[in-house]
Each structure stands twice: as structure tokens, then as C-alpha cells.
Design an enzyme around this catalytic site. Structure first.
Site, PDB file in Angstrom:
ATOM      1  N   SER A  97      -9.965  -0.489   7.280  1.00 18.75           N
ATOM      2  CA  SER A  97      -8.970  -0.402   6.030  1.00 18.75           C
ATOM      3  C   SER A  97      -8.580  -1.598   5.435  1.00 18.75           C
ATOM      4  O   SER A  97      -8.030  -1.833   4.551  1.00 18.75           O
ATOM      5  CB  SER A  97      -8.299   1.116   5.933  1.00 18.75           C
ATOM      6  OG  SER A  97      -9.019   2.434   5.596  1.00 18.75           O
ATOM      7  N   SER A 135      -9.600   2.572   3.096  1.00 18.48           N
ATOM      8  CA  SER A 135      -9.186   2.809   2.637  1.00 18.48           C
ATOM      9  C   SER A 135      -7.814   1.975   1.337  1.00 18.48           C
ATOM     10  O   SER A 135      -7.303   2.503   0.716  1.00 18.48           O
ATOM     11  CB  SER A 135      -8.336   3.650   2.944  1.00 18.48           C
ATOM     12  OG  SER A 135      -7.374   3.378   3.783  1.00 18.48           O
ATOM     13  N   LYS A 137       0.815  -1.163   0.027  1.00 21.75           N
ATOM     14  CA  LYS A 137      -0.259   0.193  -0.152  1.00 21.75           C
ATOM     15  C   LYS A 137       0.443   1.211  -0.243  1.00 21.75           C
ATOM     16  O   LYS A 137       1.920   1.026   0.689  1.00 21.75           O
ATOM     17  CB  LYS A 137      -0.931   0.181   1.299  1.00 21.75           C
ATOM     18  CG  LYS A 137      -1.722   1.274   1.187  1.00 21.75           C
ATOM     19  CD  LYS A 137      -2.477   1.055   2.663  1.00 21.75           C
ATOM     20  CE  LYS A 137      -3.575   2.020   3.057  1.00 21.75           C
ATOM     21  NZ  LYS A 137      -4.946   1.452   3.922  1.00 21.75           N
TER      22      LYS A 137
END
Ligand code: GLN
Length: 491
Positions: free
Chosen positions: A180, A156, A77
Site C-alpha cells: 500500500s 490503500s 494517512k
């Protein structure tokens, strides 16, 4: 023969160790898939660096010095800082930023000495500074859900979940502040776990809300998550002041413990009004499966579940407003070209660099921390946060793990909630409680709900009970095949 991209992390690691395939071949295969992708999942690739890492993994495998997951591709990420790839946190504020160091989690998983040996394919899209639930807050581009490209992948960590579900990579890292990892895993039909707060180092993970942020793995199976989590955790006391002095565990070792007599707490607040019927049906079916495996369902109550929304949306913005003060065009971040003095430079740089949702949170955070409102909002929220943790401890007196839905609905349509921040916040209701309490939580594929979209079952454990969660999830995956299903467009 099974295509390389259909193999799990465990299977790839075994084949690489047995020299059935080389890291270079495996990496080339996945890299080609990532390069051809048009889902928006990746923010950056760097084939040269990636192939050099694959070569290094091959050398380690040949020399017998390889880490446990040597040569298996993955991606991070874009919240984890990396020297070899730009790090943006999904924000214009950090466009083109290069970190002078790698995050601890990046080192622990990577090909560096002492790392697990995984090859980094690139950086994955996410909501700006990890604020969001649909990945639509990325300053660069949205990500589409591989199960239905008109729908969001969750957020997210939406780039991570979409890329794993589409088999562009066998696994990825994510971060979870209020859900997330779990929510995008649920929306894309993959497995993800957020460990106990403090288990994984936050060093080099761009901070959103420091008392909540945790890193974790996202992959197709619980076994793969266990393998990666074992590599990611462990004390980092010199670099992260909230890192716990708890040794890393081998979470993959005890994955076949019987569930006979396991008490699964079912919080009534997770099954009330607002839960989509398709989600409920899938979760109920997974719970029946657990009963067949010998577990007992125990009704429990987490009475302050609803309060977790206002509490989280006070505490997280408060911490964010402080953490994001470093992005001022001087210490870090975009600097405006158009200014007259220092103050106008700060103001314009931040106005240009941050997106709408980030600004909303900074303003909310500054407000709840300000003189005159601190006691009414921030302090009250802290007190209720403690009560939410206490409620969990009450519940764990009568059960071993807690189960329920990850989210009230399946993945919604792109654009459906973009102009309604509160609607986004409400969708976090079932993931926020475990985050506020710092407890480990995971999402396991549990079937399909409305519009044939994936549904995740959430499992929450007591502190340091990751092994128990992973074992329960693994047993469920031995009895079901939801985690093996592929989105229609993937070949
Ligand atoms: N949706 C939540 C938020 O916007 C959680 C995000 C996260 O866990 N990073 O804050």
C-alpha cells in the site's frame, strides 16, 4: 521563481532554515491548495491547528531549536491516530473518532519537542482499514488519480499518493501491509518506501495485519523519502512489541555512492505472462539506465512468487479478524441505535459500521483460523511464508538488490474492479513477497506505460538495507527526469 509547491522537502527545509521563507507562508500556500482540491484525497483539514503548528515551527526556527524538517508541510494517512484531527481509518466504524494520543510516527515527524518539525495539514483518504488496492474501499469517497481523473490512484494509501502527485503537499505518510505504499506510489508517479518490518513503530497505527504493517514516507524524490524515513524510524520498545532495537539512521547522508558493480537481481517470475507491455518497457528502460550507471543485472528466481497471493490472503485476513474484534460498539466504534440485547448490539453495530470488503476479510480470517481448518490453511500459509523469506535469502547470495515492476499494470479505471475482489488481489502479486518476508521495498518513477499512466520500478533490499535502496533510487533520479514530470492538470 519556483512556486513553493514545486519545491521538494529538501529544498523547502533548506529555504526555511535560511529564513528565505517562513513556515507560516509555506503552510498557507499549501493549505490553500488542499482546501481547493476536489480529488477526494483529504478526509479532514483543520486550518486552525495547522497554522498553529506553522507558528510553532517558525518559533523553533527563530530560536535555533528546530528539527531537521521544521516548517515543511505534510499530511498523514488516516490510519495514524492524531489528537488534533479525527481518525477514521477510512471507515464509518470510526466516524468522528478522536484519539487521546498521537501515533509515534506522528510525534517523530511533528512539531512536538524532539520531532522533525513538519507541519501536519490533515488526514488523507485510504481504503477502509487499509484493505484495498484502489482507494475505492474508503467508506467516505473514492480518490481520483491526478494523471487521469477517471482512474484510481492505487491503494490503500491512495489519498497520500494523489495528494503528493498533485502537489497539494510535498510529502505524506503511508502504510504498507501488502504493497500500500509502493503500489499507489507507482500508480501516481511518485516515490515511496516501506522499511524493514519493525523499523518504524506501529504504535498508534490502526492495525490491519500486525505481522505485516509498516509505515513509510511518500514523496516526489528518493532524497525526500530518505529525509523523512530518517525521522520516522527508531526503537519504540515500550510501546510496540515488534519494534526493533536498531537505532535510526541518517538515510540521506549516503545518497551519492557509486553504483559501480552493484548486482541487481532480476526475478524471472516478475516478468512473465500478465505483465502489461507498457509497464515492461518502462521497467526495462530503467534497468538499462542502471546498467549505464555501472550496475550489473543478474538473473534470479523467486520461485514462490505466485503463492504469495494465497498465503497473504490467508494470513492478513486471519490477523485482521482478530485485530478488528475491538470494534464492537463498546470498546471502540460505531454503536447501532437499534438493538434488543448485548449480542444483537454487537452484531448490528458491526454490520452497520464495516464495509463489504472488511466483512469479507473478517469472515475469511475467522474461517482459516477455525478448528478443523487452521492446519489446512493458516498453518500451511505460515510454512510457505517462511519458504518465501528463504527464497529471498538465496537470491541475496548472488545480488545486492532486487528489481522489477511494482504492479502488473498501470492504474485501472475507477469502477473497473470493484465487483471482482479476486482481480484486485491478483494485482498485488509483485508487492506481496517482500511484505511477507518483512524486507524493505520501494517504488521509483520509471516512466509511463499504457494510456500515458505512470509506471513504478520496484527495488527490494535485504533487511536494513534501506540506505542502499534509497541510494540506487537517488542515482536513477539524477539520471532521469520521470519524478519531475507533472500531471497535466496540475499548475
Ligand atoms: N492490497 C493489499 C490488501 O488489500 C495491500 C493493502 C495494504 O498494503 N495495506 O490487503
Amino acid at each position: 521563481m519556483t512556486a513553493l509547491h514545486d519545491l521538494t522537502v529538501a529544498a523547502l527545509a533548506a529555504d526555511l532554515r535560511a529564513k528565505k521563507v517562513s513556515a507560516t507562508e509555506v503552510t498557507q500556500h499549501f493549505l490553500a491548495r488542499c482546501q481547493a482540491d476536489n480529488s477526494g484525497a483529504f478526509l479532514s483539514l483543520n486550518p486552525e491547528v495547522t497554522m498553529a503548528q506553522a507558528k510553532q515551527a517558525d518559533a523553533q526556527l527563530a530560536a535555533g531549536t528546530a528539527g531537521a524538517l521544521a516548517g515543511v508541510p505534510m499530511a498523514h494517512k488516516d490510519i495514524f491516530v492524531t489528537t488534533d484531527f479525527p481518525t477514521t481509518a477510512g471507515s464509518k466504524m470510526l466516524e468522528g473518532y478522536r484519539s487521546p494520543f498521537d501515533a509515534t510516527v506522528v510525534c517523530k515527524l511533528g512539531v512536538q519537542l524532539g520531532g522533525a518539525g513538519m507541519v501536519n495539514l490533515g488526514k488523507l483518504n485510504c481504503d477502509e482499514f487499509a484493505m484495498g488496492s484502489s482507494n475505492e474501499n474508503s467508506a467516505y469517497k473514492p480518490v481520483t488519480n491526478p494523471w487521469n481523473t477517471l482512474r484510481v490512484p492505487g491503494g490503500s494509501s491512495g489519498g497520500s499518493s494523489a495528494a503528493v502527485a498533485a502537489r497539494l503537499i510535498p510529502a505524506a505518510t503511508g502504510t504498507d501491509t501488502g504493497g500500500s505504499i509502493r503500489q499507489p506510489a507507482s500508480f501516481c508517479g511518485i516515490t515511496g518506501i516501506k522499511p524493514t518490518y519493525g523499523r518504524a513503530s506501529r504504535y498508534g497505527m490502526i492495525a490491519y495485519a500486525s505481522s505485516l504493517d509498516q509505515a513509510g514516507p511518500m514523496a516526489r524524490t528518493a532524497e525526500d523519502c530518505a529525509l523523512m524515513l530518517s525521522a520516522m524510524c527508531g526503537p519504540d520498545l515500550d510501546r510496540d512489541s515488534t519494534s526493533l532495537d536498531v537505532p535510526a539512521e541518517n538515510f540521506a547522508r549516503d545518497l551519492n555512492v557509486s553504483l559501480d558493480g552493484l548486482r541487481i537481481g532480476i526475478p524471472k517470475e516478475f516478468f512473465g505472462e500478465g505483465l502489461a507491455s507498457g509497464v515492461r518497457a518502462a521497467v526495462d528502460a530503467a534497468l538499462k539506465e542502471f546498467e549505464k550507471l555501472g550496475a550489473k543485472l543478474v538473473p534470479i528466481s523467486l520461485p514462490r512468487t505466485e503463492l504469495s497471493i494465497p498465503v497473504y490472503y490467508i494470513i492478513a485476513p486471519a490477523e485482521a479478524s482478530s485485530n478488528l474484534s475491538r470494534f464492537d460498539g463498546v470498546k471502540f466504534g460505531h454503536r447501532t441505535k437499534d438493538y434488543t440485547d448485548l449480542v444483537s448490539m454487537y452484531k448490528r453495530s458491526r454490520a452497520e459500521g464495516f464495509g463489504e470488503e472488511v466483512k469479507r476479510r473478517i469472515m475469511t480470517g475467522a474461517y482459516v483460523l477455525s478448528h478443523g481448518y487452521y492446519d489446512a490453511y493458516y498453518l500451511q500459509a505460515q510454512k510457505i511464508r517462511r519458504m518465501i523469506s528463504d527464497d529471498f535469502q538465496q537470491a541475496f547470495k548472488v545480488c545486492d538488490v532486487i528489481a522489477g515492476p511494482v504492479a502488473p499494470t498501470v492504474a485501472w479505471k475507477l469502477g473497473e474492479k470493484t465487483h471482482d475482489p479476486v482481480a484486485n488481489y491478483l494485482a498485488d502479486i509483485f508487492t506481496l513477497p517482500a511484505s511477507l518476508a518483512g524486507l524493505p521495498g520501494m517504488s521509483v518513477p520509471a516512466g509511463f506505460g499504457e494510456e500515458g499512466m505512470p509506471v513504478g520500478l520496484q527495488l527490494i533490499g535485504n533487511y536494513f538495507k534501506e540506505a542502499q535502496l534509497l541510494n540506487a533510487a537517488h542515482r536513477l533520479q539524477q539520471a532521469t527526469d520521470y519524478h519531475l514530470r507533472q500531471p497535466g492538470g496540475v499548475q
